[in-house]
Each structure stands twice: as structure tokens, then as C-alpha cells.
Design an enzyme around this catalytic site. Structure first.
Site, PDB file in Angstrom:
ATOM      1  N   THR A 147       0.847  -1.202   0.000  1.00 42.42           N
ATOM      2  CA  THR A 147       0.000   0.000   0.000  1.00 42.42           C
ATOM      3  C   THR A 147       0.880   1.248   0.000  1.00 42.42           C
ATOM      4  OG1 THR A 147      -1.532   1.425   1.218  1.00 42.42           O
ATOM      5  CG2 THR A 147      -0.346  -0.168   2.538  1.00 42.42           C
ATOM      6  N   ASP A 149      -0.021   3.784   1.345  1.00 43.17           N
ATOM      7  CA  ASP A 149      -0.353   4.496   2.590  1.00 43.17           C
ATOM      8  C   ASP A 149       0.579   4.155   3.758  1.00 43.17           C
ATOM      9  OD1 ASP A 149      -2.552   5.317   1.107  1.00 43.17           O
ATOM     10  OD2 ASP A 149      -3.880   3.794   1.945  1.00 43.17           O
ATOM     11  N   ARG A 184       2.470  33.016  -3.175  1.00 45.30           N
ATOM     12  CA  ARG A 184       1.202  32.332  -2.920  1.00 45.30           C
ATOM     13  C   ARG A 184       1.305  31.307  -1.789  1.00 45.30           C
ATOM     14  NH1 ARG A 184      -0.302  31.252  -9.240  1.00 45.30           N
ATOM     15  NH2 ARG A 184      -1.772  32.980  -9.437  1.00 45.30           N
ATOM     16  N   GLU A 244      -5.288  13.480   3.082  1.00 40.54           N
ATOM     17  CA  GLU A 244      -6.723  13.422   2.752  1.00 40.54           C
ATOM     18  C   GLU A 244      -7.580  13.104   3.983  1.00 40.54           C
ATOM     19  OE1 GLU A 244      -7.504  10.273  -0.071  1.00 40.54           O
ATOM     20  OE2 GLU A 244      -6.573   8.749   1.191  1.00 40.54           O
ATOM     21  N   HIS A 293      -4.385  10.105  -7.444  1.00 45.58           N
ATOM     22  CA  HIS A 293      -3.896   8.830  -7.994  1.00 45.58           C
ATOM     23  C   HIS A 293      -2.552   8.942  -8.693  1.00 45.58           C
ATOM     24  CE1 HIS A 293      -8.128   8.078  -7.205  1.00 45.58           C
ATOM     25  NE2 HIS A 293      -7.792   6.821  -7.080  1.00 45.58           N
ATOM     26  N   LEU A 294      -2.060  10.182  -8.898  1.00 45.58           N
ATOM     27  CA  LEU A 294      -0.697  10.300  -9.440  1.00 45.58           C
ATOM     28  C   LEU A 294       0.296   9.614  -8.502  1.00 45.58           C
ATOM     29  CD1 LEU A 294      -0.746  14.038 -10.568  1.00 45.58           C
ATOM     30  CD2 LEU A 294      -0.470  12.043 -12.059  1.00 45.58           C
ATOM     31  N   ARG A 296      -0.069   6.878  -7.057  1.00 41.95           N
ATOM     32  CA  ARG A 296      -0.093   5.415  -7.212  1.00 41.95           C
ATOM     33  C   ARG A 296       0.432   4.950  -8.559  1.00 41.95           C
ATOM     34  NH1 ARG A 296      -5.868   3.894  -4.930  1.00 41.95           N
ATOM     35  NH2 ARG A 296      -6.059   2.957  -6.987  1.00 41.95           N
TER      36      ARG A 296
HETATM   37  O1  F6P Z   1      -5.195   2.809  -0.075  1.00 43.19           O
HETATM   38  C1  F6P Z   1      -4.653   3.427  -1.197  1.00 43.19           C
HETATM   39  C2  F6P Z   1      -5.471   4.618  -1.593  1.00 43.19           C
HETATM   40  O2  F6P Z   1      -4.822   5.229  -2.672  1.00 43.19           O
HETATM   41  C3  F6P Z   1      -5.759   5.618  -0.478  1.00 43.19           C
HETATM   42  O3  F6P Z   1      -4.658   6.444  -0.203  1.00 43.19           O
HETATM   43  C4  F6P Z   1      -6.954   6.327  -1.021  1.00 43.19           C
HETATM   44  O4  F6P Z   1      -7.765   6.866   0.007  1.00 43.19           O
HETATM   45  C5  F6P Z   1      -7.699   5.241  -1.742  1.00 43.19           C
HETATM   46  O5  F6P Z   1      -6.758   4.224  -2.024  1.00 43.19           O
HETATM   47  C6  F6P Z   1      -8.332   5.704  -3.035  1.00 43.19           C
HETATM   48  O6  F6P Z   1      -9.048   4.639  -3.556  1.00 43.19           O
HETATM   49  P1  F6P Z   1      -9.714   4.648  -5.011  1.00 43.19           P
HETATM   50  O7  F6P Z   1      -8.668   4.192  -5.974  1.00 43.19           O
HETATM   51  O8  F6P Z   1     -10.827   3.704  -4.869  1.00 43.19           O
HETATM   52  O9  F6P Z   1     -10.134   6.053  -5.306  1.00 43.19           O
END
Ligand code: F6P
Length: 369
Positions: A147, A149, A184, A244, A293-294, A296
Site C-alpha cells: 500500500t 499508505d 502564494r 486526505e 492517484h498520481l 499510485r
Molecule cells: O489505499 C490506497 C489509496 O490510494 C488511499 O490512499 C486512497 O484513500 C484510496 O486508495 C483511493 O481509492 P480509489 O482508488 O478507490 O479512489
């Protein structure tokens, strides 16, 4: 005495993370070196539970040839999903609403029918909880912690985290110059669910002036005071990293969607709130960047690639040694094995006494408290 292994399966579940393909390569290669065959289940367990979706087959044979040269690639060649929990599989009910049924028996039947002796389950908390339950139902299972995270317990780190932190840090480096040029406030929202690991590590490495993590409820007035203090000192730009899952001391976590059957709640919007309130309080031109998602996507860093290769081969060694119901973990500088029981359903938050947080405080970073 466990029976000898001839065939194993691998699946990747939950949100993708850089390094998944390196784990797949490691498992297939280490298994082949022992004379075992590996099959890959598509999209978590969907390849078994919804075979009709896969014209080429929901479970595919993975040869050494197929996994050559994939260790550096982002994503997962098997696909993944966070909606296919076999113990609580979503179904449409006759009244049009969604319900859940336990389809785990179909997974066990499939393994028995196809002569698959064991499973390597690569995933985060959700997937490892499923892996643990399958182990209790009699399947030989080894988990691999994935993960971005970094919120899994009993392992020093998960693969994917370093890639996310490295990318977020590069983004912060880039944002400094444009924030400075325009005087800024830049608010940068990062993923991480209910843990602040990505925000904390990237925020400190990338020189953020305020970092808001879920573990420390923040007071927006304190963050605004930090921005004003910098202005008074002639430093007219500020970078604020917001996890987040950040929690205002007088409010709620920002959500995009509530939890439903088969899926967790979706976090999002924390950065927007912080940017809006900082602009109001400081009167400064404020911009928001949501990395989302960048974090990931793309190739794993060398650290994650190596961790993933080490985890994948260690999972095969665990099966070879007759282990089941364990997760490969990183302890100090070596891999070891921990019971899935000790990991499933337990989130690893940033400890309030960790030296990384203290590093931030000593560097003058505001945590909004
Ligand atoms: O657990 C990984 C994660 O990228 C979290 O950081 C995020 O809250 C979640 O998955 C987002 O999930 P999805 O891809 O369903 O938007």
C-alpha cells in the site's frame, strides 16, 4: 506434515501500488525455480467469482517468460479491485438494492478442483483480512504487504510507500518555485487514508511549512498564523501539505462518498477546505493541488522494487517451509514473517512520539496544533 506444492496462485487486491509487478515476477520466478507452476487470478478474486468477464480466462498461467522485464512497470498485470471481497460479495437484490453474500466457498472449491495448493495474496488491510479468513477456512496462504499508505501494522514499511513519497516530494520541490514567484500559498492534498505517513514524510522531505495529518487534529487558525508569521518575516510563500484524512479539531473528515456494501468510504476534499479557509483568513492568493492517484501511478523506486522482489521471493520461501497464515514483513533490515492475525484489521498510524514528527517540529513545521 504439509503436502508438497506443485501449483500456486497469486492475486493482487485493493488499490494498486508501484511494485506489484515486481512481486508477481518474484513469486513466479522463485516458484518456477522450485518446479512449481504459478497461476494469476485476475482483478483480486473476480477472475474466479466472475469468470464470464474474462474472455481469455479469469485465471491465467504465468510463465517465467510472461513476467520477464516487468519489475520496473507500474500497475499490476493481473488487474485489481477493491470491490470483490468474497466474504461479502455485492449482489443486486430483487428490490433493486445491493446486498452481500458469502462466496468464499467458491474460492476454496476452485483451488481444490484445479489442484492449486496455495495462495500468495498481495494487498493492503482489506486483502490481508480476506487472506486471513481464507487461511482459517483451510487454504494455505501467505500475504505480501502492499500500500502506498504505509498503514499496515507489524512491518517497517509496505512497498509502494517510498514511490508515493518520492513523487510527492518532487512535486513539492516544483511547487516551491512557483509559490515563491507568485507569493502564494500552495495547498497540496495527498492520499494516505486515515494515516499521515505520506503527508509527513513527503512534507518534511519537501520542505513544507505546515503539514496536517489525521493523527493530530488541526486548528486552521494556527495554520493561518504560521502563514502570517512567514509573511511578517518576509517569506511570502507557504506550502501546506494536507493528508486526505486530516481532521479539523472542530469538524469532520472530508468525504467524497460514504461506505457501502463491498466498498469503504472515499476520502477527499480536505485540501479544498483548507485552501478556502486559509485564503479567507490570510487574504493571500491560494492554490490547491490534489496529487490523488498520481501517487499510485508510474514505476516503483529502486527501494520499492527491491522490497517487492524481496517480499515476493520470501513469500515463496514461506510456502516452501510449510508456513501459512503469515505475512511477509520488513523488520529492521531483514524480512521476517508475522501472523496475518496480528495484521488484519489493525491500522498503523503515525506514532505521536516518532522522531520524524519531532524532526518537523524542530525544523519549525506547523502541525496545526
Ligand atoms: O489505499 C490506497 C489509496 O490510494 C488511499 O490512499 C486512497 O484513500 C484510496 O486508495 C483511493 O481509492 P480509489 O482508488 O478507490 O479512489
Amino acid at each position: 506434515m504439509t503436502s508438497p506444492i506443485r501449483r500456486i496462485a497469486i492475486c493482487t487486491g485493493g488499490g494498486d501500488a508501484p511494485g506489484l509487478n515486481a512481486v508477481i515476477r518474484a513469486v513466479v520466478t522463485a516458484a518456477a525455480n522450485r518446479g512449481w507452476e504459478t497461476v494469476g487470478i485476475r482483478d483480486g478474486f473476480s477472475g474466479i467469482l466472475s469468470p464470464g468477464h474474462y474472455p481469455g480466462g479469469g485465471v491465467v498461467r504465468l510463465s517465467r517468460e510472461q513476467v520477464r522485464g516487468i519489475a520496473h512497470l507500474g500497475g499490476t498485470i493481473l488487474g485489481t479491485t477493491n470491490k470483490g471481497n468474497p466474504f461479502s460479495f455485492p449482489v443486486k437484490l430483487p428490490d433493486g438494492t445491493t446486498g452481500a453474500v458469502d462466496r468464499s466457498g467458491e474460492i476454496l472449491d476452485y483451488f481444490a478442483r484445479e489442484g492449486i495448493d496455495a495462495l500468495v495474496s498481495v494487498g493492503g488491510d482489506g486483502s490481508l483480512t480476506i487472506a486471513n479468513e481464507l487461511h482459517h477456512r483451510g487454504l494455505r496462504v501467505v500475504g505480501v504487504p502492499k500500500t502506498i499508505d504505509n498503514d499496515l501494522d507489524k512491518t517497517f514499511t509496505t512497498f509502494g510507500f517510498d514511490s508515493a513519497v518520492s513523487f510527492a516530494t518532487e512535486c513539492l520541490d516544483r511547487l516551491h518555485s512557483t509559490a515563491q514567484s507568485h507569493q502564494r500559498v500552495m495547498v497540496v492534498e495527498v492520499m494516505g487514508r486515515y494515516a499521515g505517513w505520506i503527508a509527513l514524510h513527503a512534507g518534511i522531505a519537501g520542505g513544507a511549512h505546515a503539514i496536517l495529518v489525521p493523527e493530530i487534529a488541526f486548528d486552521i487558525d494556527k495554520v493561518a498564523a504560521k502563514v502570517r508569521q512567514r509573511d511578517a518575516e518576509g517569506r511570502l510563500h507557504s506550502l501546506v501539505v494536507v493528508a486526505e484524512g486530516a481532521l479539523p479539531h472542530d469538524g469532520h473528515r472530508a468525504l467524497v462518498a460514504a461506505a457501502g456494501i463491498g466498498h469503504a468510504e472515499r476520502l477527499g476534499g480536505a485540501g479544498e477546505q483548507v485552501a478556502h479557509e486559509l485564503a479567507q483568513r490570510t487574504g493571500k492568493d491560494t492554490r490547491l493541488v490534489v496529487l490523488g492517484h498520481l501517487l499510485r501511478g508510474g514505476s516503483p523506486t529502486a527501494f520499492d522494487r527491491l522490497a517487492a522482489l524481496r517480499f515476493g521471493t520470501a513469500a515463496v520461501r514461506a510456502l516452501d517451509a510449510g508456513l501459512s497464515g503469515v505475512m511477509v514483513a520488513l523488520a529492521d533490515s531483514n524480512v521476517n514473517y508475522v501472523r496475518l492475525e496480528a495484521v488484519a484489521g489493525r491500522m498503523k498510524a503515525v506514532p505521536l512520539d516518532c522522531d520524524t514528527l519531532q524532526t518537523g517540529r524542530d525544523l519549525g513545521v506547523s502541525f496545526g496544533d
